[in-house]
Enzyme design. Sequence first.
Site, PDB file in Angstrom:
ATOM      1  N   GLY A  50      42.271  38.637  38.089  1.00 18.83           N
ATOM      2  CA  GLY A  50      41.174  39.153  37.393  1.00 18.83           C
ATOM      3  C   GLY A  50      40.792  38.347  36.352  1.00 18.83           C
ATOM      4  CD  GLU A 105      46.006  40.563  32.430  1.00 20.46           C
ATOM      5  OE1 GLU A 105      45.237  39.679  33.381  1.00 20.46           O
ATOM      6  OE2 GLU A 105      47.053  41.026  32.725  1.00 20.46           O
ATOM      7  CG  ASP A 106      41.959  41.262  34.333  1.00 20.70           C
ATOM      8  OD1 ASP A 106      43.316  41.309  33.487  1.00 20.70           O
ATOM      9  OD2 ASP A 106      41.740  41.600  35.131  1.00 20.70           O
ATOM     10  CG  ASP A 109      45.023  50.406  31.404  1.00 19.06           C
ATOM     11  OD1 ASP A 109      44.379  51.010  30.582  1.00 19.06           O
ATOM     12  OD2 ASP A 109      45.508  50.971  32.679  1.00 19.06           O
ATOM     13  CE  LYS A 137      40.532  50.044  30.937  1.00 19.06           C
ATOM     14  NZ  LYS A 137      40.646  50.386  32.034  1.00 19.06           N
ATOM     15  CG  PHE A 158      38.084  51.509  36.658  1.00 22.26           C
ATOM     16  CD1 PHE A 158      39.389  51.036  36.640  1.00 22.26           C
ATOM     17  CD2 PHE A 158      37.098  50.901  37.576  1.00 22.26           C
ATOM     18  CE1 PHE A 158      39.869  49.949  37.369  1.00 22.26           C
ATOM     19  CE2 PHE A 158      37.708  49.705  38.443  1.00 22.26           C
ATOM     20  CZ  PHE A 158      39.118  49.319  38.422  1.00 22.26           C
ATOM     21  CB  ILE A 159      36.127  47.718  32.776  1.00 21.01           C
ATOM     22  CG1 ILE A 159      36.076  48.463  31.665  1.00 21.01           C
ATOM     23  CG2 ILE A 159      35.212  46.484  32.477  1.00 21.01           C
ATOM     24  CD1 ILE A 159      34.801  48.904  31.106  1.00 21.01           C
ATOM     25  CG  ASP A 165      39.999  44.028  41.314  1.00 27.23           C
ATOM     26  OD1 ASP A 165      40.600  44.250  40.124  1.00 27.23           O
ATOM     27  OD2 ASP A 165      40.477  44.482  42.419  1.00 27.23           O
ATOM     28  NE  ARG A 171      39.536  39.926  42.037  1.00 23.25           N
ATOM     29  CZ  ARG A 171      40.277  40.564  41.602  1.00 23.25           C
ATOM     30  NH1 ARG A 171      40.229  40.713  40.403  1.00 23.25           N
ATOM     31  NH2 ARG A 171      41.407  41.250  42.083  1.00 23.25           N
TER      32      ARG A 171
END
Length: 182
Positions: A50, A105-106, A109, A137, A158-159, A165, A171
Site C-alpha cells: 500500500g 506506511e500507507d 488502523d 485512524k 474504509f479508504i 486497495d 491502488r
Amino acid sequence: MDNKVKVNGLTFVPYLTRDKILEQVKRVASEIRSDLEGSSEPVFICVLNGAFIFAADLIREIGINDCKIAFVRYASYEGTSSTGHVRQLTGLTEDVEGRDVVIIEDIVDTGLTAVKMIDDLKKAQPKSVRFATLLHKPESSRTGFKPDYVAFAIPPKFIIGYGLDLDGKVRNLHDIYVIEED
Ligand code: IMP
C-alpha cells in the site's frame, strides 16, 4: 477529481484530492528532513504494497540523496477489515544496524502491523526508528501506537486510492476515496 468509484460492489466517494495529499506530503517531508539532519545514510523502509505511491512521493520530497531505500511486506487485511493477525510476507534485505530508519506506511488502523514491524526491525539493531504514515485512524487503535509523522488523521472508515486497495484493486487512483454511507 472523478466522481464515484465502484469496486467489488461497493461505492466510494471523493475524500482527499491529489493536491491536498501532496500538500501534506510536503509538510511531513520537511519534518523528516529536519529530524534527520546530520544523519549518515538513513534507511527508508517502504511497507508494501500500500505505501509504494506515498513512499515514492515522500522520499523524493525529503530530498536526502545519501539514503538507502528498502522494502518489507506485511498483510493483515481481508476485504475491508483487519483479521487481527499480522503476517510478514517479505523481510528486510538492507542492513540497518546502527542506522537511522524511517518506516513508511500507507495507513495505521488497529496499529497491530506497526507494532509487529517495529518489533521485527529492532532485532536488526538500528540506531533509531521513526514511523511515518499517510493516514492514521486513531479511533480504531487496539495498541495505543502513535506514529511519529501523520499526513492525515481520519475517522475509522474504509479508504481506497493513492496506493490503498480493496482486494488488490484501485491502488492506481490519484485521489483518495472513502466508502459511501447509506
Ligand atoms: P493495522 O495493522 O490494523 O494498523 O492495519 C494496517 C494495514 O491494514 C494497512 O497497511 C493496510 O494495508 C490495511 N488497511 C487498514 N485500513 C485500510 C483502509 O481503510 N483501506 C485500505 N487498507 C487498509
